[in-house]
Design a protein around this motif. Structure first.
Motif: not given
Length: 218
Positions: A45-51, A53-60
């Motif tokens: 029912t769901k997809l979760s993404y967390k990432g 970068t090498d510079k410390g920027q987070e995505y979610g």
């Protein structure tokens, strides 16, 4: 540093009989996220993404789907530019999903992938060609590190052509294609031993009929 919401694009195919044509194309655009800094979880029912970068920027991002998908038959491919997913819809049906998400809301980060999108009545056309080798896609959960596409065959989606009917020559040309080449002008020979024709009348250079004169060198 605040967590950024990546841009997500999507498209789909549907089929009441063929599961391989009953899929969601989903691309999460988060550049410069290494595979080691990626966490991608998928349920029915769901997809979760967390990432990160090498510079410390987070995505979610979290996406709750309109209907259920089959995680075991879904695949993804991660690169430095994005994470591309092919998600298998659980229920085979002719109709498209009216939207990707369960909730009907305007999401500024979710967009249609027009490179992959087709209208519902034009699904039998060629499928989009992936920018990567489909055999390099991995199963969700890390159970298929060696790749494998889990039964999703791009040839069935119309993205590949069958060359088996062309025999051993994939270009479609016969190996003996020069057999029917026309003779070059001025290069025709008499039937028999293939010798060039000799003038039938004597000339100054050939006083005797049918014979050529060979002059001695000084």
């Amino acid at each position: 540093m605040a967590t950024l919401h990546p841009e997500v694009t999507w498209a789909q195919r549907s089929s009441p009989v063929d599961a391989d044509k009953n899929i969601i194309y989903l691309t999460i655009k988060a550049p410069d996220v290494s595979k080691d800094n990626l966490k991608l979880d998928l349920t029915s029912t769901k997809l979760s993404y967390k990432g990160k970068t090498d510079k410390g920027q987070e995505y979610g991002v979290e996406i709750e789907f309109f209907e259920e998908i089959d995680p075991t038959e879904s695949r993804h491919h991660h690169s430095a530019r994005a994470t591309e997913c092919v998600l298998r819809k659980k229920e085979k049906k002719e109709e498209f999903w009216p939207r990707l998400t369960k909730d009907k809301a305007k999401l500024h980060w979710l967009k249609t992938d027009f490179d992959k999108w087709v209208d519902e009545d034009e699904q039998d056309g060629p499928a989009p060609e992936p920018e990567f080798d489909p055999s390099m896609m991995s199963q969700f959960g890390g159970g298929d590190d060696a790749g494998g596409f889990g039964g999703i065959d791009f040839s069935k989606l119309g993205g590949a052509q069958d060359l088996s009917g062309l025999g051993g020559n994939a270009t479609g040309l016969d190996d003996d294609s020069d057999d029917d080449m026309p003779d070059l002008e001025g290069d025709k020979e008499k039937e028999g031993d293939g010798a060039a024709a000799i003038p039938s009348e004597p000339t100054a250079a050939a006083p005797e009929k049918g014979k050529a004169v060979i002059e001695e060198l000084d």
